[in-house]
Every structure is written in C-alpha cells, then in structure tokens.
Design a protein around this motif. Structure first.
Motif, short mmCIF file in Angstrom:
data_model
loop_
_atom_site.label_atom_id
_atom_site.label_comp_id
_atom_site.label_asym_id
_atom_site.label_seq_id
_atom_site.Cartn_x
_atom_site.Cartn_y
_atom_site.Cartn_z
N THR A 6 -0.07 10.16 7.99
CA THR A 6 -1.27 10.90 7.39
C THR A 6 -0.97 11.31 6.11
OG1 THR A 6 -1.98 11.59 9.57
CG2 THR A 6 -2.77 12.88 7.62
N VAL A 7 -1.71 11.05 5.13
CA VAL A 7 -1.45 11.00 3.70
C VAL A 7 -2.24 12.39 3.05
CG1 VAL A 7 -0.95 8.48 3.36
CG2 VAL A 7 -3.04 9.53 2.88
N GLU A 8 -1.69 12.60 1.87
CA GLU A 8 -2.04 13.65 1.29
C GLU A 8 -3.62 13.66 0.92
OE1 GLU A 8 -1.03 14.96 -2.84
OE2 GLU A 8 0.72 13.48 -2.33
N GLN A 9 -4.05 12.46 0.72
CA GLN A 9 -5.54 12.23 0.25
C GLN A 9 -6.35 12.47 1.36
OE1 GLN A 9 -3.04 10.30 -0.32
NE2 GLN A 9 -2.72 10.77 -2.72
N GLY A 10 -5.91 12.62 2.73
CA GLY A 10 -6.95 12.82 3.78
C GLY A 10 -6.93 11.75 4.74
N PHE A 11 -6.52 10.62 4.79
CA PHE A 11 -6.65 9.48 5.63
C PHE A 11 -5.29 9.22 6.03
CE2 PHE A 11 -6.34 7.76 1.48
CZ PHE A 11 -5.44 6.80 1.60
N ARG A 12 -5.45 8.20 7.03
CA ARG A 12 -4.17 7.86 7.78
C ARG A 12 -4.12 6.51 7.61
NH1 ARG A 12 -4.47 8.73 14.02
NH2 ARG A 12 -5.96 7.15 13.87
N VAL A 13 -2.56 6.02 7.51
CA VAL A 13 -2.26 4.79 7.03
C VAL A 13 -1.20 4.13 8.10
CG1 VAL A 13 -0.66 3.32 5.52
CG2 VAL A 13 -2.31 5.20 4.65
N ILE A 14 -1.62 2.76 8.54
CA ILE A 14 -0.60 1.98 9.52
C ILE A 14 -0.01 0.95 8.45
CG2 ILE A 14 -0.44 0.40 11.40
CD1 ILE A 14 -3.24 1.56 12.43
N PRO A 15 1.29 1.58 8.08
CA PRO A 15 1.88 0.65 6.78
C PRO A 15 2.37 -0.64 7.37
CG PRO A 15 3.55 2.53 7.93
CD PRO A 15 2.12 2.74 8.45
N GLY A 16 2.30 -1.71 6.28
CA GLY A 16 3.01 -2.99 6.78
C GLY A 16 4.39 -3.16 6.46
N ALA A 17 4.78 -4.06 6.43
CA ALA A 17 6.21 -4.26 5.99
C ALA A 17 6.45 -5.39 5.04
CB ALA A 17 7.05 -4.78 7.14
N SER A 18 7.09 -5.26 3.94
CA SER A 18 7.06 -6.21 2.83
C SER A 18 8.42 -6.94 2.94
CB SER A 18 7.45 -5.31 1.56
OG SER A 18 7.52 -6.27 0.45
N GLY A 19 8.35 -8.22 2.92
CA GLY A 19 9.23 -9.05 3.04
C GLY A 19 9.69 -9.44 4.41
N VAL A 20 8.77 -9.27 5.35
CA VAL A 20 9.25 -9.58 6.81
C VAL A 20 8.74 -11.08 6.97
CG1 VAL A 20 9.29 -9.00 9.17
CG2 VAL A 20 9.65 -7.26 7.64
N LEU A 37 0.90 -1.19 0.00
CA LEU A 37 0.09 0.02 -0.01
C LEU A 37 0.71 1.18 -0.15
CD1 LEU A 37 -2.93 1.08 0.26
CD2 LEU A 37 -2.70 1.21 2.56
N ASP A 38 1.94 1.24 0.71
CA ASP A 38 2.84 2.40 0.65
C ASP A 38 3.31 2.70 -0.63
OD1 ASP A 38 4.23 0.13 0.95
OD2 ASP A 38 6.07 0.88 1.72
N ILE A 39 3.55 1.67 -1.48
CA ILE A 39 4.22 1.88 -2.64
C ILE A 39 3.11 2.50 -3.46
CG2 ILE A 39 4.93 0.66 -4.95
CD1 ILE A 39 6.09 -1.44 -3.17
N LEU A 40 1.65 2.09 -3.48
CA LEU A 40 0.70 2.70 -4.48
C LEU A 40 0.53 4.17 -3.88
CD1 LEU A 40 -1.62 2.10 -6.40
CD2 LEU A 40 -2.80 1.33 -4.62
N LEU A 41 0.83 4.44 -2.72
CA LEU A 41 0.43 5.89 -2.36
C LEU A 41 1.74 6.63 -2.04
CD1 LEU A 41 -1.92 4.82 0.82
CD2 LEU A 41 -2.55 6.01 -1.27
N ASN A 42 2.87 5.96 -2.82
CA ASN A 42 4.15 6.81 -2.70
C ASN A 42 4.70 7.32 -1.51
OD1 ASN A 42 6.60 7.84 -4.03
ND2 ASN A 42 5.57 9.94 -4.46
N LEU A 43 4.69 6.44 -0.52
CA LEU A 43 5.21 6.64 0.90
C LEU A 43 6.40 5.80 1.30
CD1 LEU A 43 1.83 5.91 2.77
CD2 LEU A 43 2.57 8.02 2.13
N ALA A 44 7.24 6.65 2.02
CA ALA A 44 8.28 6.14 2.55
C ALA A 44 8.42 6.32 3.95
CB ALA A 44 9.79 6.85 2.08
N PRO A 45 7.54 5.43 4.57
CA PRO A 45 7.62 5.48 5.95
C PRO A 45 8.83 5.14 6.72
CG PRO A 45 6.35 3.56 5.38
CD PRO A 45 6.63 4.28 3.91
N ALA A 46 9.17 5.84 7.75
CA ALA A 46 10.23 5.75 8.58
C ALA A 46 10.34 4.27 9.51
CB ALA A 46 10.63 6.87 9.29
N ARG A 47 9.04 4.26 9.98
CA ARG A 47 8.85 3.08 10.35
C ARG A 47 7.39 2.38 10.04
NH1 ARG A 47 12.70 4.52 12.33
NH2 ARG A 47 13.67 4.78 14.25
N ASN A 48 7.40 1.02 10.43
CA ASN A 48 6.23 0.20 9.96
C ASN A 48 5.95 -0.97 10.92
OD1 ASN A 48 8.12 -2.09 9.43
ND2 ASN A 48 8.46 -0.97 7.33
#
Length: 289
Positions: free
Chosen positions: A98-112, A70-81
């Motif tokens: 909090t993303v520019e589209q106005g909602f909050r994301v709890i990012p997952g972790a890829s490959g963990v 989801l972070d890739i689709l939203l062009n996010l680079a979260p420091a923590r996940n």
C-alpha cells in the motif's frame, strides 16, 4: 476438456473475489501501448493517484513482466514481488504494497526472464494467488508491457477495457494502430480508448487522435474512442526525478489537470457490462488453455 484446461478453469474459479457491481468492485482496465517510452507507466501511477483521491479503491498490477519499473516511479523497495511469487517463495498477500498515495500495488520483477514469457502453468500459479487480492479493490489497473506479445494481448482481452497510450511520433502511432488491430482481431468486443501523451496542447492531442482514428476507421471499419490528452509539462520530469506521481507532487500542474479530467471521466463512466474482476481472472486463465 483436457486435464490442463480443467485445472486452469478450476483455479480461476477459486480466484474469483466476492465483489458486487454495486460497490464498484471488479472493474478492470488495462493500460498499454504499442511502443515503449510513451509514458504508459507514468499514466498508470498518476491515474491511480487521482482515482484514489476521489475515493475509488484502486489496485495496480505491474504486469510489465520482466521489465517492471512502477516501483521505481513510486520510490518503492518491496521485499517481495511477482518473481518471488512465481518461484514459490511468497504468497499473494506477501507481495501487495500500500503506497502513500492511497492505492495498492502488486509489484512486478525487473529482469526476471521467466516473467517475461509466462507459460500456462506459471501463469496459473500467479492467478491463483493474485485473484482475490487484485479483485478486492474497486478498480484493478493493469500496467502491461508495450507491444503485441502474448501476455500483453491476453491481459488486455481478459480486462475487456483497454487504454492505449501513444504520442504524435509516427512510429508510436503506427505501433498503436497495430496493437488496436490485434486486439480487435482477437477480441472484437474489447473496448479500446486512446490517450495522447506529451502533446503541446489539447488541440494537438485531439489532432493526433483524429489522425489515428481516421486510419483505424479506414482499415478496420471501426471508431476508436478518445479518452484525453496529457500535455507536455516540465513538472512531469521533476516529479519523476523525485520518484513520485506528478498528480501528488504538483496537483495544479497542466499535466495533473489533464489526468484529473481522465480520472473524472472514468469515475463517471461506470460500466455494468464488463467482465469484472472475477471474469478477468477466468478469462485470463482461459487464454492459457
């Protein structure tokens, strides 16, 4: 009650947010699919965008543990996940974006690998940290992994309200049926609705739904509801390349209009009998006992 069960339930109780049905708080919807690659995560990102644009406080939990994108689709680079949370390197409030589209994301972790199959103790730690954060929004959208793995099914059953995404491919329909069968086998009261993605038009989407609904009725003796169709649209791919939801980038595109109708239906369909966010975390904790 075992010590482990008592500990899980106590932590789930502490995770319950102070929200009230009147403010729309605590509604939980899991978005899932029997087969990968059918546009589940795209629907989550765009539905969250559309709902936020309608004034609904939305939090998205990327629960595709191990293969989160989801972070890739939203062009996010979260420091923590969630990986940092699981390892004890961050608290719950550290991972929310909090993303520019106005909602909050709890990012997952890829490959963990540890996130792909959480044991009860690890999931316990995640619940204790994320409960208050996710529940503070008006609606918690959960982007699950595909398939019928333990975490997927537990998340869906805890939510109590599930959107199954499919398309017209026979393998996708077969896997969607298998998922619905498992969900209703373990949780007969789970509310399941279907979204058909990548249809040529609304008529084809309805036809795909009716084929699956007929099989569900024949073999499970129940009706599965239809939430809507998302049509094939070149703007979907353009937005994906731009790493932004097509609802935001191309709001007048055919696919964006389809998502807008689904969002409108969800806004109108306010439930008072769902488990709510507090009930979600408690039920999910209980699934690990």
């Amino acid at each position: 009650m075992t010590d482990q069960a008592a500990r899980l339930r106590a932590l789930a109780a502490r995770s319950r947010p102070a929200v009230s049905p009147e403010d729309g708080g605590g509604r939980v919807v899991a978005v899932t699919s029997g087969k990968g690659g059918v546009g589940k995560t795209s629907l989550v990102a765009n539905l969250a965008t559309a709902l936020a644009g309608r004034g609904v406080p939305v939090t998205v939990l990327d629960a595709d543990f191990g293969l989160a994108n989801l972070d890739i689709l939203l062009n996010l680079a979260p420091a923590r996940n969630l990986g940092h949370l699981l390892r004890g390197e961050a608290r719950g409030e550290d991972v929310v974006v909090t993303v520019e589209q106005g909602f909050r994301v709890i990012p997952g972790a890829s490959g963990v690998e540890a996130l792909a199959d959480l044991d009860p103790a690890a999931r316990d730690r995640v619940l204790a940290e994320l409960g208050p954060l996710a529940g503070s929004g008006g609606l918690l959208l959960i982007d699950t992994a595909a398939g019928i793995g333990r975490n997927v099914v537990d998340l869906c059953l805890a939510a109590g309200e599930v959107i199954v995404v499919t398309n017209g491919e026979p393998t996708s329909l077969t896997d969607a049926y298998g998922l619905i069968k498992v969900l209703w086998g373990r949780g007969p009261d789970t509310r399941v609705r279907l979204v058909v993605n990548s249809a040529r038009d609304e008529a084809e989407g309805r036809a795909v739904y009716e084929r699956l609904a007929e099989v569900v009725q024949r073999f499970l003796g129940r009706d599965v509801a239809f939430l809507g169709t998302i049509v094939e649209d070149a703007y979907v791919r353009r937005a994906a390349r731009r790493q932004t939801p097509f609802v935001a980038a191309y709001p007048r595109s055919p696919a964006a209009r389809c998502v807008a109708r689904i969002a409108d239906d969800l806004v109108r369909d306010v439930r008072s009998d769902g488990p709510g966010a507090g009930g979600f975390w408690a039920r999910l904790a209980g699934a690990g006992t």
